[in-house]
Design a protein around this motif. Sequence first.
Motif: not given
Length: 417
Positions: A72-78, A366-370
């Motif tokens: 998964w692209r985790i975007y801001s979970m980076t 932003v891709a709705t991961t949390t």
Amino acid sequence: MAGLRQEADPTEAGLDAKALDRLDRHLAGLVDEGRIPGFLVAVARGGRVAHLTVHGLRDRAAGLPVETDTLWRIYSMTKPVTSVAALMLMEEGRLSLDDEVARYLPAFAEPRVYVEGDPPDVVTRPADGPVLVRHLMTHTAGLTFGFYHAHPVDALYRAAGLESSVRPGADLAETVELYASLPLQFEPGTQWNYSVASNVLGHLVEVVSGQPLDVYCAERIFGPLGMTDTGFQVTDEQAGRLAELYGEQDDGGIEPIPGLPLRGRPRFLSGSGGLVSSAHDYHRFMELLRRRGELDGVRLLRPSTVDLMTRNHLPGGADLRACGSRPAHDDPGNDGVGFGLGVSVVIDPSRTQAPSAPGTYGWSGVATTTFWVDPVRDLTVQFMTQVRPRSSNGVFRDLRRLVHEAVTDRPAPPATG
């Protein structure tokens, strides 16, 4: 390659099976309605995964299902990962939260603050004080995003080619130099504005460590933690497991959209949002935090450092809504939630939009991961899908409520290790 697996019986872990079924049915309904293509949800107590569900597709056109080893692209979970990278340098005495950023990145030596006017005729003044490392980690540096469209400085970012946080063709160092050339929205340390600050922090890690951000993270974090599927790019072998990215349409449906350019090493190594990961790997990262800096005999941070990271650092102990400088932050979801060093922190559960225990921390992409970690109930949760919503879609609020309903009075099992 490793897939996340269930390790404990839900009832023995203090989770209600009927409530977990409601959680799964609710999320499956989002798939049936065409709002998300598929998902993975995992709930762990005491470090053991007690509920794990995959449902739907990772690629609708190809008919490929979500699996436990999907990428998964985790975007801001980076961002929490970048904070951990910086905190490790702090523990080594090579960096301090109160260091001036200009000590390492001279372009920030003379910051200027916006006063009035619209581009190109804006009035600025010298900042009263310097931008500090802690300001980057707490998003109180006065930096912004070009896509906000809420302040004249946002427009200056767009005019500089920073609509998506990086000027096309630029690397991290070049991009950070460009950020530094633009005025701050406010005096450093006085307000909260979610921003490109973690990109600056990522470059600062590069300068202090003497390594590119991807190399540093691989050698110092991902390798020691066994996060073999996490990085700023995917290999040919991994590519078939990467989920397709979708965007929400006007009618509420979803269509494929371009995602991070993960095939081949990216020129721009984003400390804000550049990582791809698996549920197994991010569970390992959450466990590092839950266990206050140690996992399976590998210690990356001291317990006191994790405690520092996961407490509120906003001015005056305010929450995000009170401290937020822009209309975008005036959201009921920010009530009762503060911000630490790269993660949100619940400071007043009586005011949060969804049920939360005090001290619960985490962040989203932003891709709705949390993800979140609840130290009171020894609970960790992650949710993965790949949809960029047009606005707040309520998925996270409902997820928190349904997980909260699943936690019984039975205490969590003893922490592992």
